[in-house]
Motif scaffolding. Structure first.
Motif, PDB file in Angstrom:
ATOM      1  N   PRO A 413       0.394  -1.307  -0.087  1.00 55.58           N
ATOM      2  CA  PRO A 413      -0.026   0.186   0.156  1.00 55.58           C
ATOM      3  C   PRO A 413       0.720   1.527   0.598  1.00 55.58           C
ATOM      4  O   PRO A 413       1.994   1.209   0.523  1.00 55.58           O
ATOM      5  CB  PRO A 413      -0.678  -0.061   1.645  1.00 55.58           C
ATOM      6  CG  PRO A 413      -0.428  -1.499   1.423  1.00 55.58           C
ATOM      7  CD  PRO A 413       0.864  -1.872   1.605  1.00 55.58           C
ATOM      8  N   LEU A 414       0.433   2.423  -0.667  1.00 60.16           N
ATOM      9  CA  LEU A 414       0.949   4.004  -0.657  1.00 60.16           C
ATOM     10  C   LEU A 414       0.653   3.986   1.171  1.00 60.16           C
ATOM     11  O   LEU A 414      -0.479   3.817   1.460  1.00 60.16           O
ATOM     12  CB  LEU A 414      -0.031   4.404  -1.417  1.00 60.16           C
ATOM     13  CG  LEU A 414       0.486   4.426  -3.304  1.00 60.16           C
ATOM     14  CD1 LEU A 414      -0.848   5.419  -3.880  1.00 60.16           C
ATOM     15  CD2 LEU A 414       1.253   4.315  -3.508  1.00 60.16           C
ATOM     16  N   VAL A 432     -10.575  -3.368  -4.064  1.00 57.05           N
ATOM     17  CA  VAL A 432     -10.533  -5.090  -3.917  1.00 57.05           C
ATOM     18  C   VAL A 432      -9.562  -4.528  -1.710  1.00 57.05           C
ATOM     19  O   VAL A 432      -8.460  -3.675  -2.388  1.00 57.05           O
ATOM     20  CB  VAL A 432     -10.096  -6.244  -4.699  1.00 57.05           C
ATOM     21  CG1 VAL A 432      -9.111  -6.948  -4.137  1.00 57.05           C
ATOM     22  CG2 VAL A 432     -10.849  -6.415  -5.655  1.00 57.05           C
ATOM     23  N   ALA A 433      -9.795  -5.582  -1.056  1.00 55.84           N
ATOM     24  CA  ALA A 433      -8.971  -5.677  -0.096  1.00 55.84           C
ATOM     25  C   ALA A 433      -8.155  -6.586  -0.132  1.00 55.84           C
ATOM     26  O   ALA A 433      -7.965  -7.419  -0.268  1.00 55.84           O
ATOM     27  CB  ALA A 433     -10.218  -5.311   0.711  1.00 55.84           C
ATOM     28  N   LEU A 434      -6.600  -6.004  -0.017  1.00 52.14           N
ATOM     29  CA  LEU A 434      -5.057  -6.459  -0.591  1.00 52.14           C
ATOM     30  C   LEU A 434      -3.911  -6.382   0.359  1.00 52.14           C
ATOM     31  O   LEU A 434      -3.663  -4.325   0.599  1.00 52.14           O
ATOM     32  CB  LEU A 434      -4.963  -6.837  -2.191  1.00 52.14           C
ATOM     33  CG  LEU A 434      -5.603  -7.831  -2.914  1.00 52.14           C
ATOM     34  CD1 LEU A 434      -5.100  -7.573  -4.191  1.00 52.14           C
ATOM     35  CD2 LEU A 434      -5.017  -8.845  -2.198  1.00 52.14           C
ATOM     36  N   ASN A 435      -3.774  -6.358   1.563  1.00 50.53           N
ATOM     37  CA  ASN A 435      -2.737  -5.879   1.942  1.00 50.53           C
ATOM     38  C   ASN A 435      -3.005  -5.080   2.700  1.00 50.53           C
ATOM     39  O   ASN A 435      -2.330  -4.306   2.799  1.00 50.53           O
ATOM     40  CB  ASN A 435      -1.417  -6.052   1.354  1.00 50.53           C
ATOM     41  CG  ASN A 435      -0.273  -6.019   1.893  1.00 50.53           C
ATOM     42  OD1 ASN A 435       0.070  -7.135   2.970  1.00 50.53           O
ATOM     43  ND2 ASN A 435       1.742  -5.762   1.314  1.00 50.53           N
ATOM     44  N   GLY A 436      -4.122  -4.880   3.411  1.00 51.11           N
ATOM     45  CA  GLY A 436      -4.075  -3.326   4.609  1.00 51.11           C
ATOM     46  C   GLY A 436      -4.881  -2.577   3.688  1.00 51.11           C
ATOM     47  O   GLY A 436      -4.977  -1.529   4.120  1.00 51.11           O
ATOM     48  N   GLY A 437      -4.505  -2.634   1.952  1.00 52.56           N
ATOM     49  CA  GLY A 437      -5.789  -1.550   1.494  1.00 52.56           C
ATOM     50  C   GLY A 437      -6.217  -1.387   0.502  1.00 52.56           C
ATOM     51  O   GLY A 437      -6.783  -2.826   0.166  1.00 52.56           O
ATOM     52  N   CYS A 438      -6.985  -0.670   0.166  1.00 55.37           N
ATOM     53  CA  CYS A 438      -8.026  -0.955  -0.588  1.00 55.37           C
ATOM     54  C   CYS A 438      -7.928  -0.274  -2.202  1.00 55.37           C
ATOM     55  O   CYS A 438      -7.146   0.271  -2.460  1.00 55.37           O
ATOM     56  CB  CYS A 438      -8.776   0.157  -0.728  1.00 55.37           C
ATOM     57  SG  CYS A 438      -9.859  -0.518   0.879  1.00 55.37           S
ATOM     58  N   TRP A 439      -7.519  -0.988  -3.442  1.00 58.08           N
ATOM     59  CA  TRP A 439      -7.310  -1.230  -4.764  1.00 58.08           C
ATOM     60  C   TRP A 439      -8.423  -0.918  -5.696  1.00 58.08           C
ATOM     61  O   TRP A 439      -9.355  -2.264  -5.405  1.00 58.08           O
ATOM     62  CB  TRP A 439      -6.526  -1.941  -5.135  1.00 58.08           C
ATOM     63  CG  TRP A 439      -5.113  -2.518  -3.691  1.00 58.08           C
ATOM     64  CD1 TRP A 439      -5.037  -2.792  -3.062  1.00 58.08           C
ATOM     65  CD2 TRP A 439      -3.921  -1.398  -4.156  1.00 58.08           C
ATOM     66  NE1 TRP A 439      -4.069  -2.947  -2.132  1.00 58.08           N
ATOM     67  CE2 TRP A 439      -3.416  -2.343  -3.247  1.00 58.08           C
ATOM     68  CE3 TRP A 439      -3.215  -1.319  -4.658  1.00 58.08           C
ATOM     69  CZ2 TRP A 439      -1.704  -2.188  -2.607  1.00 58.08           C
ATOM     70  CZ3 TRP A 439      -1.602  -1.138  -4.750  1.00 58.08           C
ATOM     71  CH2 TRP A 439      -1.083  -1.360  -3.563  1.00 58.08           C
ATOM     72  N   GLY A 440      -7.837  -1.091  -6.560  1.00 62.32           N
ATOM     73  CA  GLY A 440      -9.052  -0.436  -7.832  1.00 62.32           C
ATOM     74  C   GLY A 440      -8.371  -1.678  -9.024  1.00 62.32           C
ATOM     75  O   GLY A 440      -7.275  -1.107  -9.702  1.00 62.32           O
ATOM     76  N   ILE A 465      -6.098   2.817  -4.435  1.00 61.02           N
ATOM     77  CA  ILE A 465      -7.337   3.970  -4.161  1.00 61.02           C
ATOM     78  C   ILE A 465      -6.943   4.991  -2.823  1.00 61.02           C
ATOM     79  O   ILE A 465      -6.537   4.525  -1.835  1.00 61.02           O
ATOM     80  CB  ILE A 465      -8.540   3.252  -3.338  1.00 61.02           C
ATOM     81  CG1 ILE A 465      -9.396   1.859  -4.388  1.00 61.02           C
ATOM     82  CG2 ILE A 465      -9.681   4.157  -3.292  1.00 61.02           C
ATOM     83  CD1 ILE A 465      -9.639   2.408  -5.396  1.00 61.02           C
ATOM     84  N   LEU A 466      -6.775   6.026  -3.313  1.00 67.43           N
ATOM     85  CA  LEU A 466      -6.373   6.764  -2.265  1.00 67.43           C
ATOM     86  C   LEU A 466      -7.900   8.010  -1.403  1.00 67.43           C
ATOM     87  O   LEU A 466      -8.383   8.942  -1.841  1.00 67.43           O
ATOM     88  CB  LEU A 466      -5.370   8.136  -2.700  1.00 67.43           C
ATOM     89  CG  LEU A 466      -3.949   8.010  -4.187  1.00 67.43           C
ATOM     90  CD1 LEU A 466      -3.482   8.645  -4.534  1.00 67.43           C
ATOM     91  CD2 LEU A 466      -3.533   6.952  -3.412  1.00 67.43           C
TER      92      LEU A 466
END
Length: 480
Positions: A413-414, A432-440, A465-466
């Motif tokens: 994650p960023l 999508v939730a991956l590795n503690g972050g939300c992603w598109g 997703i920022l």
């Protein structure tokens, strides 16, 4: 569709009609890590010729002042001209710097070579034009630091090559903005000496690699190699000598004319020269431009050098059409259709529209991604490029086939990225939730994904997703 409130405006996706300074947004054109690009005209002059406006994602981003300073020093037909810089005040009160530059109607370099059956001399001509741009930059002490195919546009009007995206550029008086071992850039295009520096000083947080003209020439060599072969050059693995120092054998990649027999051997030799492990063997941009221009003048070659995408065997009928194409008048050559690229752009634009319309009004996060698959490659833009200034701990460039096999690491994650809630859910069902972050998740590959600061995982590109509530202050945590 519910009309968005002015307070909901995001600098990464301003709707048509938005006024930024004295400019009116006509269309969204693309984005990179730090800014979005819009096609704009002067307010009240809808029929005027458009220009490109690059708007910072983050308030008061200092990169824009440095980029403006750098571009104000450049006067070359192969570089968009800077017209204006200013600050746009978001309805929420934050100030976002912007730059106004020439709008370039062009095709990203890798798309261009796929769309047009080319001869080696035409490839040589375009590479010579790029070398001349670098010659001009280097003469002023400027280093681009992110030369790659999709930071290059080929103008549709005259076939001239234009280098875009100076967000990673540097000159002797420029302020240092990043505290990393390696400067901004794209991993696959980094020079061997830069990669070796990162290995040798991996335990020294104060060490800083200073990129020079030879780094730009190596990146141009990678660009040329991929342009004519569809692959990345691959070198031997680094090793430690008896004194424990990291070294790299001067193992040259396979010659381009071996991978693509339709490439002239002399052009192949020039490309390999740019990829020399020893920077002094690459020569200067002036020397390379002279050699490439000489190849472009060779009247004896009439053999198409078009590259079959991803190494596929060329269609015999395609070769016949290519030969016929080469005999067409110059005016007709400029009218070759580019509908395939436009079709992809429309498709991805539809996906973006579907995402934006269907999503619930969640204020805490926004998806920062590209509308047009054909407008963003490696972080470049149609009209005007913006940096996908990603860095990586990856030691050496790998071929596209090896890159695909190495995407089994969870994306990191960023800082400032939206996080799942306590139940592991993100704000939107398509996130999508991956590795503690939300992603598109997006249907992009390799550098196209990387250009959006995305990360490949098991064959899928995941774009961060920022959170609008927490602005990121750096690039991905995984970076050195």
């Amino acid at each position: 569709m519910e009309k968005r409130q002015s307070s909901d405006l995001h600098p990464g996706f301003l709707p048509p009609g938005t006024v930024v300074g004295s400019w009116c947004v006509q269309a969204w054109a693309g984005r990179g890590v730090h800014g979005s690009v819009y096609r704009v005209v002067p307010v009240g002059q809808e029929q005027a010729s458009p220009v490109a406006l690059k708007l910072a994602m983050l308030p008061r981003d200092p990169r824009f002042a440095r980029e403006a300073d750098l571009m104000a020093r450049i006067r070359h037909p192969g570089v968009p001209r800077l017209w204006e810089q200013g600050d746009w005040q978001h309805p929420g009160g934050t100030l976002h710097p912007y730059l106004v530059m020439d709008w370039v109607e062009g095709t990203p370099l890798y798309d261009w070579v796929r769309q047009h059956p080319l001869a080696s001399r035409q490839v040589s001509q375009v590479l010579a034009q790029l070398a001349r741009v670098l010659q001009s930059l280097h003469a002023q002490g400027i280093v681009h630091r992110d030369v790659k195919g999709d930071n290059v546009l080929v103008r549709r009007s005259d076939g001239g090559a234009v280098i875009t995206d100076f967000g990673s550029g540097h000159h002797p008086d420029a302020v240092t903005l990043t505290m990393q071992t390696l400067p901004p850039g794209t991993p696959a295009y980094r020079s061997p000496e830069a990669q070796m520096f990162s290995l040798r000083f991996i335990h020294d947080p104060e060490a800083r690699y200073v990129a020079g003209p030879a780094d730009d020439l190596y990146s141009l060599g990678v660009t040329a190699y991929r342009l004519v072969t569809g692959e990345y050059p691959e070198f031997g693995e680094p090793f430690r000598d008896e004194g424990g120092e990291w070294q790299l054998k001067a193992v040259a990649p396979r010659a381009p004319h071996v991978l693509n027999p339709r490439i002239d051997e002399q052009l192949s030799a020039v490309i390999l020269r740019m990829l020399s492990v020893k920077p002094e063997e690459r020569g200067s941009a002036f020397e390379l431009a002279e050699a490439l221009e000489q190849l472009a003048l060779d009247p004896g070659e009439a053999y198409p050098a078009q590259v079959a995408a991803r190494g596929a065997a060329p269609d015999p009928q395609e070769l016949v059409e290519s030969a016929q194409h080469l005999r067409l008048p110059a005016r007709l050559k400029s009218l070759i259709p580019w509908f395939a690229s436009a079709a992809v752009a429309v498709l991805v634009l539809g996906m973006w529209t579907w995402w934006m319309v269907a999503r619930p009004p969640v204020e805490e996060s926004s998806l920062l991604l590209s509308v047009s698959d054909s407008s963003v490659r490696d972080g470049g833009m149609a009209g005007l490029g913006d940096a996908g200034a990603a860095t990586s701990t990856e030691a050496f460039p790998v071929s596209s086939s090896r890159h695909v096999l190495a995407d089994d690491t969870l994306p990191a994650p960023l800082q400032g990225q939206a996080r799942p809630d306590v139940k592991g859910r993100c704000a939107h069902s398509r996130q999508v939730a991956l590795n503690g972050g939300c992603w598109g998740p997006l249907p992009l590959e390799g550098e196209r994904c990387e250009g959006l600061n995305g990360q490949m995982f098991k064959g899928t590109c995941y774009v961060p997703i920022l959170s609008s509530g927490r602005q990121p202050t750096s690039n991905p945590i995984r970076e050195p």
